[in-house]
Scaffold this motif. Structure first.
Motif, PDB file in Angstrom:
ATOM      1  N   ASP A 184      41.568  37.427 -13.865  1.00  0.00           N
ATOM      2  CA  ASP A 184      41.488  35.808 -13.468  1.00  0.00           C
ATOM      3  C   ASP A 184      39.964  35.368 -13.971  1.00  0.00           C
ATOM      4  O   ASP A 184      39.322  35.391 -13.173  1.00  0.00           O
ATOM      5  CB  ASP A 184      42.006  35.415 -12.141  1.00  0.00           C
ATOM      6  N   VAL A 233      41.807  41.742 -10.050  1.00  0.00           N
ATOM      7  CA  VAL A 233      41.832  40.134  -9.850  1.00  0.00           C
ATOM      8  C   VAL A 233      40.860  39.744 -10.906  1.00  0.00           C
ATOM      9  O   VAL A 233      40.770  38.918 -11.513  1.00  0.00           O
ATOM     10  CB  VAL A 233      41.680  39.591  -8.399  1.00  0.00           C
ATOM     11  N   SER A 293      37.982  33.808 -10.964  1.00  0.00           N
ATOM     12  CA  SER A 293      37.797  34.553  -9.816  1.00  0.00           C
ATOM     13  C   SER A 293      36.349  35.091  -9.712  1.00  0.00           C
ATOM     14  O   SER A 293      35.799  35.240 -10.794  1.00  0.00           O
ATOM     15  CB  SER A 293      38.998  35.620  -9.593  1.00  0.00           C
ATOM     16  N   SER A 319      31.982  33.316 -11.406  1.00  0.00           N
ATOM     17  CA  SER A 319      33.128  33.657 -12.155  1.00  0.00           C
ATOM     18  C   SER A 319      32.986  33.780 -13.624  1.00  0.00           C
ATOM     19  O   SER A 319      31.753  33.216 -14.072  1.00  0.00           O
ATOM     20  CB  SER A 319      34.242  32.851 -11.839  1.00  0.00           C
TER      21      SER A 319
END
Length: 189
Positions: free
Chosen positions: A106, A102, A109, A116
């Motif tokens: 992303d 993930v 994220s 992030s």
């Protein structure tokens, strides 16, 4: 007025060799030696009117070895990796493979509970955009490779996935120039 900022990637430490996240280890013996060997070439960077560094031990020590006397800037710290701090990618992948997937896919994220990629790039960009204009010798920042990558991503307005495609070598110098509020990359030979 323009801003010319030279980003000097810190000399290596054992954490760079082990791919540890957000690790504040000092330079290892090889890193000290490489910085000392590079000092005759990199000493020209001391002409910068303002000299900054990431607050990590590695960046402060790189600046010291090169005689730069940089001022530590908390905003130049590496990405906050939350609970992954100090662990290797292999350790995290073994323990949390889906979270790593993930995180890599992303940029918004933060499965590690830290910052992030997008927040990190925005923070570094905010620091870049608040640098004062200096003609002449310009500005210098000794930074972690991740900070240099984030600065490049921001300056070039590159897509977030490009972050993983930028390879920043220890003691490499990258020059960014801001003219009329826009950043550009200057490659020097």
């Amino acid at each position: 007025m323009n801003v010319r900022l030279k980003l000097l990637a810190a000399a290596r430490s054992s954490s760079l060799l082990e791919t540890r996240f957000d690790d504040d280890r000092p330079l290892d013996a090889a890193g000290w030696h490489e910085a000392e060997r590079a000092a005759p070439v990199l000493c020209r960077l001391a002409a910068a009117e303002l000299r900054y560094c990431s607050p990590s031990a590695r960046c402060r020590e790189t600046g010291d070895v090169l005689g730069l006397a940089p001022l530590a800037q908390p905003a130049l710290r590496d990405c906050d990796m939350g609970r992954w701090r100090g662990r290797t990618l292999g350790e995290v992948t073994a323990a949390e493979p889906q979270a790593v997937d993930v995180w890599l896919a992303d940029p918004g994220s933060a499965p590690h509970g830290g910052e992030s990629l997008l927040a990190f790039v925005t923070r570094i960009g905010g620091w870049l955009d608040t640098r004062p204009a200096y003609e002449g010798a310009g500005l210098l920042a000794v930074a972690e490779p991740g900070v240099v990558r984030a600065a490049l991503l921001y300056a070039l307005q590159a897509p977030p996935h490009s972050y993983w495609r930028i390879d920043v070598q220890p003691l490499s110098v990258t020059t960014l120039i801001r003219r009329s509020g826009k950043w550009s990359l200057r490659l020097e030979g």
